[in-house]
Write a protein that holds these residues in place. Structure first.
Motif, PDB file in Angstrom:
ATOM      1  N   UNK A 198       4.607  11.905  -3.126  1.00  0.00           N
ATOM      2  CA  UNK A 198       3.796  10.982  -2.329  1.00  0.00           C
ATOM      3  C   UNK A 198       3.775  11.362  -0.848  1.00  0.00           C
ATOM      4  N   UNK A 199       4.759  12.151  -0.389  1.00  0.00           N
ATOM      5  CA  UNK A 199       4.708  12.648   0.991  1.00  0.00           C
ATOM      6  C   UNK A 199       3.861  13.912   1.033  1.00  0.00           C
ATOM      7  N   UNK A 225      -7.044  -1.732  -3.607  1.00  0.00           N
ATOM      8  CA  UNK A 225      -5.799  -1.918  -2.846  1.00  0.00           C
ATOM      9  C   UNK A 225      -6.013  -2.830  -1.628  1.00  0.00           C
ATOM     10  N   UNK A 238      -3.372   3.203  -1.304  1.00  0.00           N
ATOM     11  CA  UNK A 238      -2.595   1.994  -1.008  1.00  0.00           C
ATOM     12  C   UNK A 238      -2.502   1.766   0.500  1.00  0.00           C
ATOM     13  N   UNK A 239      -2.686   2.832   1.285  1.00  0.00           N
ATOM     14  CA  UNK A 239      -2.697   2.651   2.732  1.00  0.00           C
ATOM     15  C   UNK A 239      -4.100   2.459   3.285  1.00  0.00           C
ATOM     16  N   UNK A 275     -12.091  10.129   4.834  1.00  0.00           N
ATOM     17  CA  UNK A 275     -10.841  10.461   5.499  1.00  0.00           C
ATOM     18  C   UNK A 275      -9.889  11.166   4.520  1.00  0.00           C
ATOM     19  N   UNK A 293      -0.435  11.040  -7.420  1.00  0.00           N
ATOM     20  CA  UNK A 293       0.462  10.172  -6.648  1.00  0.00           C
ATOM     21  C   UNK A 293       0.066  10.208  -5.166  1.00  0.00           C
ATOM     22  N   UNK A 328       0.585   8.613   8.689  1.00  0.00           N
ATOM     23  CA  UNK A 328      -0.348   8.534   7.547  1.00  0.00           C
ATOM     24  C   UNK A 328      -0.814   7.104   7.289  1.00  0.00           C
ATOM     25  N   UNK A 329       0.111   6.147   7.477  1.00  0.00           N
ATOM     26  CA  UNK A 329      -0.182   4.761   7.110  1.00  0.00           C
ATOM     27  C   UNK A 329      -1.244   4.138   8.004  1.00  0.00           C
ATOM     28  N   UNK A 374       2.536   0.397   8.255  1.00  0.00           N
ATOM     29  CA  UNK A 374       1.286  -0.319   8.012  1.00  0.00           C
ATOM     30  C   UNK A 374       1.447  -1.821   8.273  1.00  0.00           C
ATOM     31  N   UNK A 404      -3.118   6.089  10.769  1.00  0.00           N
ATOM     32  CA  UNK A 404      -3.956   6.971  11.585  1.00  0.00           C
ATOM     33  C   UNK A 404      -5.441   6.722  11.403  1.00  0.00           C
ATOM     34  N   UNK A 405      -5.848   6.286  10.206  1.00  0.00           N
ATOM     35  CA  UNK A 405      -7.274   6.053   9.974  1.00  0.00           C
ATOM     36  C   UNK A 405      -7.750   4.803  10.703  1.00  0.00           C
ATOM     37  N   UNK A 421       1.642  -2.820   0.293  1.00  0.00           N
ATOM     38  CA  UNK A 421       1.736  -1.357   0.246  1.00  0.00           C
ATOM     39  C   UNK A 421       2.683  -0.953  -0.875  1.00  0.00           C
ATOM     40  N   UNK A 422       2.305   0.076  -1.581  1.00  0.00           N
ATOM     41  CA  UNK A 422       3.044   0.579  -2.731  1.00  0.00           C
ATOM     42  C   UNK A 422       4.004   1.678  -2.276  1.00  0.00           C
ATOM     43  N   UNK A 480       6.953   4.924   6.292  1.00  0.00           N
ATOM     44  CA  UNK A 480       5.497   4.999   6.208  1.00  0.00           C
ATOM     45  C   UNK A 480       4.912   3.664   5.753  1.00  0.00           C
ATOM     46  N   UNK A 481       5.541   3.088   4.710  1.00  0.00           N
ATOM     47  CA  UNK A 481       5.045   1.807   4.206  1.00  0.00           C
ATOM     48  C   UNK A 481       5.149   0.731   5.290  1.00  0.00           C
ATOM     49  N   UNK A 531      -6.893   4.331   2.992  1.00  0.00           N
ATOM     50  CA  UNK A 531      -7.718   5.464   3.426  1.00  0.00           C
ATOM     51  C   UNK A 531      -9.072   5.415   2.726  1.00  0.00           C
ATOM     52  N   UNK A 536       6.293   4.666  -3.716  1.00  0.00           N
ATOM     53  CA  UNK A 536       6.319   5.410  -4.972  1.00  0.00           C
ATOM     54  C   UNK A 536       7.721   5.881  -5.326  1.00  0.00           C
ATOM     55  N   UNK A 554      -3.538  -3.040  -6.946  1.00  0.00           N
ATOM     56  CA  UNK A 554      -4.963  -2.722  -6.953  1.00  0.00           C
ATOM     57  C   UNK A 554      -5.237  -1.252  -7.184  1.00  0.00           C
TER      58      UNK A 554
END
Lengths: 256, 257
Positions: free
Chosen positions: B89-90, B75, A158-159, A165, A151, B102-103, B153, B105-106, B80-81, B149-150, A161, B83, B56
């Motif tokens: 998921x956290x 995806x 889904x975000x 990373x 999960x 998290x959503x 994004x 930072x990359x 955004x999914x 978080x979702x 990554x 959960x 996806x």
């Protein structure tokens, strides 16, 4: 609360005192020959002299340096290889046979061979320690990477990554409890290999001294160095637990 | 305009003995831009599978998924999914702020991500909780973190997998009100999977009803209740009750086979 914490180790300490007292009495009664095991009361002054004069420091530091250098090199390679094997299937297929072949060899058995290649200096000793450290860390890292929650990985996907990373910021911290468990096992092995390498090719260090004292019939000194080695092992483990607790403060078992 | 289109989507899993097990059979549906659609079906019918394919995250065995006209094989950035299992998921080693960051930072870097995260937390009623760790929060608050978080994004679409099924009844009403408010304010497109008939009617414009396994489209229901809706008051409308009765009858009947 505080009193309870102070009293908790008391029964264990009593057993320790009882054993020391028993040894003392047994030697006094002539049940054990003094030449083989001097009474604790005879070892304690030697130990005290070593501590007070500072004679304990150079060998202790030599062994410590060996343990740390080997431990960090072995751990770094173990974590890197474990992550790569766990995260990139082609790397796993590439390295798995080699790892499975080398892993079961008791690394102590490799020390003579390493001496042929690397001589009897620091390089050989650090390599011996690093080899012993590498495999438990590698295997645990691999297991940790494979155990990362699907999960969580889907959340990263889904975000958006990327693979790299995700490896660095999700897989590595998620596998950290396993990695540290492997490193704790390896820390004990590091000390074993350090002492052994010093015995086989030593110019200093605790392992060399323990063997050297025994060969020189300085039995009390030998036992004194043994005590120091025991305390070193205890201290290293305590230090590691401290680091582990800080790194894994978020784990259910370690929450305040 | 259709934002998400599923065209004859089929999912099969390989079976060691015999033919592959088909869990979804030729499901087609399309969600319009800005629409709130619920997917309703008996548990175990493959609703989550449908959502994962739309996101996806899971490949389809046959058929196509399109988002904003593009065929989805990985995806997409637009959707955004969210959960069902917020505890999984956290990231337990990150505080709330960095979990929301998290959503993004990359793409934006850690520092900028933290600023955005702080703003998102305000919007889901978690201002001041940035330094807390997930395990220090209640289930409802953790799911708010997941929603923040979702949203961080800035997706055009949310794909929500029974997001309120693991919290208590009062918290569920709270979170349903939150999602209604966010959907309206941000003009999101939402596809929400649920087995809760009341939730589906309260939130959705249309409800896609699935059959038992292998899941097929049973019916597409237009809810037709006026907006803005209220997570509590809307449930007293006669139209709500009639639709509730109809859907429950249908689901329970199918359930006994």
């Amino acid at each position: 609360m505080t009193a309870e914490r102070l009293l908790r180790p008391l029964p264990g300490l009593c057993v320790l005192a009882l054993i020391l007292g028993g040894l003392e009495a047994a030697v006094d009664a002539g049940l054990i020959r003094r030449a083989l095991l001097p009474p604790p009361s005879a070892i304690a002054p030697v130990l005290w002299d070593m501590l007070a004069s500072g004679a304990v420091l150079p060998p202790l530091l030599a062994t410590l340096r060996l343990v740390f250098a080997g431990f960090f090199i072995g751990s770094a390679i173990g974590v890197a290889a474990g992550l790569a094997m766990g995260w990139f299937p082609p790397v796993f297929r590439l390295l798995e046979p080699v790892v499975e072949l080398l892993r079961p060899i008791p690394k102590a058995a490799l020390v003579p061979a390493l001496m042929l290649f690397l001589g009897i200096g620091e390089t050989m000793k650090i390599t011996s320690v690093a080899l012993a450290v590498l495999f438990p860390v590698l295997v645990n890292t691999l297991q940790g990477v494979r155990g990362v929650d699907r999960v969580m990985l889907d959340a990263a996907r889904t975000h958006g990554w990327g693979r790299a990373h995700t490896l660095l910021h999700l897989v590595l911290p998620a596998a950290l409890p396993f990695i540290l468990a492997g490193m704790r096992i390896s820390l004990g092995l590091a000390l074993v290999l350090a002492v052994l390498a010093e015995m086989l090719a030593g110019q200093g260090g605790l392992g060399f001294l323990i063997l050297d004292m025994q060969r020189s019939f300085l039995v009390r000194q030998m036992y004194a160095w043994l005590v120091i080695l025991a305390v070193l092992g205890l201290a290293l483990n305590a230090l590691f637990l401290l680091v582990e607790r800080r790194a894994l403060h978020w784990q259910p078992a370690l929450r305040p | 305009m259709d934002f998400l289109e599923l065209d004859a989507v089929t999912k099969e899993y390989p079976n060691r003995s015999g033919p592959p097990a088909r869990v979804m059979d030729q499901v087609s549906l399309s969600v319009r831009q800005g629409e709130f659609m619920a997917v309703l079906g008996p548990s175990g019918c493959g609703k989550s599978t449908l959502l994962q394919m739309a996101a996806g995250l899971l490949p389809v065995s046959d058929g196509t998924v399109r988002i904003a006209g593009r065929r989805i094989i990985a995806p997409p950035p637009e959707a955004v999914y969210v959960f069902q299992q917020y505890t999984r998921s956290l990231l337990p080693w990150r505080n709330v702020r960095d979990n929301v960051g998290f959503a993004i930072e990359h793409r934006l870097g850690r520092r900028r991500a933290r600023e955005v995260a702080e703003a998102q937390l305000d919007q889901v009623g978690l201002e001041g909780f940035g330094d807390h760790f997930p395990w220090q929060l209640s289930g409802g608050m953790q799911q708010r973190v997941a929603i923040a978080r979702a949203l961080a994004a800035e997706p055009a679409m949310l794909l929500m997998d029974e997001p309120f099924s693991a919290v208590d009844a009062l918290t569920r009403l709270d979170l349903q009100a939150l999602i209604l408010e966010i959907w309206a304010r941000r003009r999101l497109t939402v596809l929400l999977v649920t087995h809760d008939v009341d939730e589906a009617i309260t939130l959705a414009d249309r409800i896609a009803v699935l059959t038992r396994r292998p899941a097929r489209m049973a019916e597409m229901v237009e809810v037709g209740l006026p907006r803005p809706r209220d997570a509590v008051a809307t449930r007293e409308a006669p139209q709500f009750l009639a639709l509730r009765r109809r859907l429950l009858d249908r689901l329970l009947l199918r359930h006994d086979g």
